[in-house]
Design an enzyme around this catalytic site. Structure first.
Site, PDB file in Angstrom:
ATOM      1  CG  LEU A   1     -12.400  -7.497  -1.487  1.00 18.48           C
ATOM      2  CD1 LEU A   1     -12.885  -8.938  -1.625  1.00 18.48           C
ATOM      3  CD2 LEU A   1     -12.745  -6.956  -0.094  1.00 18.48           C
ATOM      4  CG  HIS A   2      -5.524  -4.000  -1.060  1.00 13.25           C
ATOM      5  ND1 HIS A   2      -6.507  -3.047  -0.993  1.00 13.25           N
ATOM      6  CD2 HIS A   2      -4.480  -3.506  -0.376  1.00 13.25           C
ATOM      7  CE1 HIS A   2      -6.073  -2.020  -0.308  1.00 13.25           C
ATOM      8  NE2 HIS A   2      -4.843  -2.259   0.095  1.00 13.25           N
ATOM      9  NE  ARG A   3      -7.473  -1.899   4.257  1.00 11.79           N
ATOM     10  CZ  ARG A   3      -6.371  -1.164   4.180  1.00 11.79           C
ATOM     11  NH1 ARG A   3      -5.268  -1.507   4.792  1.00 11.79           N
ATOM     12  NH2 ARG A   3      -6.371  -0.043   3.495  1.00 11.79           N
TER      13      ARG A   3
ATOM     14  NE  ARG B   1      -1.583  -8.022   0.396  1.00  6.14           N
ATOM     15  CZ  ARG B   1      -0.664  -8.438   1.261  1.00  6.14           C
ATOM     16  NH1 ARG B   1      -0.712  -9.659   1.745  1.00  6.14           N
ATOM     17  NH2 ARG B   1       0.302  -7.644   1.651  1.00  6.14           N
TER      18      ARG B   1
ATOM     19  CG  ASP C   1      -9.956  -4.338   1.391  1.00  5.02           C
ATOM     20  OD1 ASP C   1      -9.577  -3.697   0.391  1.00  5.02           O
ATOM     21  OD2 ASP C   1      -9.516  -5.475   1.670  1.00  5.02           O
TER      22      ASP C   1
END
Ligand code: UD1
Length: 424
Positions: free
Chosen positions: A245-247, A280, A339
């Site tokens: 997950l990074h969006r 992030r 994602d």
């Protein structure tokens, strides 16, 4: 036979998802030159006599060992000839920094053609510079080739969607991975002669490095080879899920991120969930105080077996992994939850069930023929999709031309197009 002509081709990479898309193109150029050097006359019909000088430019959008350097080793990419060291920043700052630095390089190198891949800020920045540069008073400029053209999520809140649209409309050669890309470009009025359906260079990398991934020690390091873990296993490998997950839209807002984590609780209670987390995302977990959802595997654990096999209801958080280790984890996962754009394609090629934590995808072929389903971002949607995919037996089919030869097709078109032009 004399080599008829030389051409200079700049390939731009900048961020993690660029490396596996560009590596096969750089390798195809190297192989082409080797063949030409060994036996120029034996190249045969259909092979260009152009010797290509390859210049690899790294913008420095990603700069960590884990986000960049490791991929050069894993994918056998040569060291960049030029490093712009642009680094992080807001979209405007990052894009502008890359543009300023890339313009100097392009004026110095006077490349015949610039290859940009994917949809990151580096892709857009360098395409924009190449489109507006003048090598001389007649406005001579390089051709621009965009690899992975035509993908559309139809969601302009995604920075990548803006990057894709603008880059496609600046490019002279548009290399398309799937049928939706052809349709989208035609509907936007891009002339047919610019569009080339070539397949997917990221899948070239996957097929080229799968045998190396089979030898990765990562399953053992994470304790996933533990046959006496007491959990369901196949071929001595524990049943586990893999998560990325990074969006910004998923992890930058507290409530949104929380609801995704709640949607994953049931999965984490039923099998180990391995989560190599982007910098992030790691920052957001700390900012929002979400540590209770995770069990941390520290860097210092590397090299030792870490017990990930017993589901504790907590997600097993690890630092970002290199290409080979991640490919190995994808291949053996019961389900991948993500994602990312590229992982939807890689799981389709591997026949591994994938749950995409987004409301849309620019890669619809992965749903139509592949193993991907769109879960949305609500807790309930994710819970149901993960459950369905864990039980799924469907292997899907591999999309047309995802066969490991896409980079060679691209190089053939590039050579033909350079041959048509006057030398710069
Ligand atoms: C970028 C791409 C995204 C891609 C993702 C893969 C754009 C608009 N987005 O997003 O499409 O899916 O890469 O990773 O180009 N950072 C580090 N080390 C690094 C690089 C970044 O710590 O080597 C941190 C920095 O705090 C930085 C943040 O990550 O501010 C975000 O990096 P950035 O390149 O701006 O975007 P990504 O989220 O990585």
């Amino acid at each position: 036979m004399e080599i008829a002509r030389k051409a200079r081709v700049i390939t731009v990479v900048g961020a993690r998802p660029n490396f596996m898309k560009a590596a096969p193109i750089i390798a195809a150029i190297r192989d082409h030159n080797n063949r030409l050097a060994m036996s120029p006359s034996a190249m045969g019909f259909g092979h260009s006599q152009i010797a290509i000088e390859s210049v690899l430019v790294h913008t420095g959008q990603h700069y960590d060992e884990a986000m960049s350097d490791r991929f050069f080793t894993d994918l056998n990419i040569p060291r960049p000839d030029v490093h712009l060291e642009a680094g992080s920043g807001s979209h405007a700052v990052q894009t502008a920094e890359i543009m300023k630095r890339f313009e100097d390089v392009l004026l110095r190198e006077r490349a015949d053609l610039v290859v940009v891949v994917g949809d990151v800020n580096s892709t857009l920045a360098c395409a924009l510079v190449a489109a507006k540069i003048s090598y001389d008073t007649y406005g001579a400029r390089p051709l621009i080739a965009h690899v992975e053209a035509g993908l559309r999520s139809f969601d302009r809140c995604m920075p990548e969607e803006i990057n894709r649209i603008v880059t496609d409309h600046l490019a002279d050669l548009l290399f398309v991975t799937e049928e939706s890309g052809l349709r989208n470009l035609r509907e936007e009025g891009v002339p047919d002669h610019k569009i080339h359906f070539v397949g997917n260079t990221m899948i070239d990398s996957l097929l080229a490095f799968k045998h190396k991934a089979d030898q990765s020690p990562i399953l053992g390091k994470l304790g996933l080879r533990d046959s006496d873990s007491g959990h369901e296993s196949t071929n001595g490998i524990a049943r586990y899920a893999l998560l990325t997950l990074h969006r910004p839209s998923n992890v930058d807002r507290r409530e949104g991120f929380l609801s995704i984590l709640e949607g994953l609780e049931e999965l984490a209670g039923s099998c180990p969930v391995i989560f190599p987390a982007h910098p992030r995302t790691q920052k957001r977990i700390a900012d929002f105080g979400f540590e209770r959802f995770f069990r941390r595997q520290n860097r210092s654990d590397e090299g030792e077996k870490t017990r990930s096999t017993s589901p504790s209801g907590r997600i097993c958080l690890v630092d970002p992994l290199g290409y080979i280790d991640f490919l190995c984890l994808m291949e053996h996962a019961a389900v991948v939850v993500t994602d990312s754009g590229g992982i939807q394609e890689e799981t389709t090629c591997l026949g591994v069930p994938c749950v995409t934590v987004r409301e849309n995808t620019e890669r619809p072929i992965t749903i139509r023929v592949g193993t991907n389903i769109l879960a949305g971002t609500s807790a309930e949607g994710i819970r149901q999709a993960a459950q369905r995919q864990l039980e799924s037996k469907t292997k899907g089919t591999v999309p047309e031309a995802w066969d490991g030869r896409s980079a060679q097709r691209i190089l053939d078109v590039i050579c033909q197009e350079i041959e048509k032009r006057q030398p710069l």
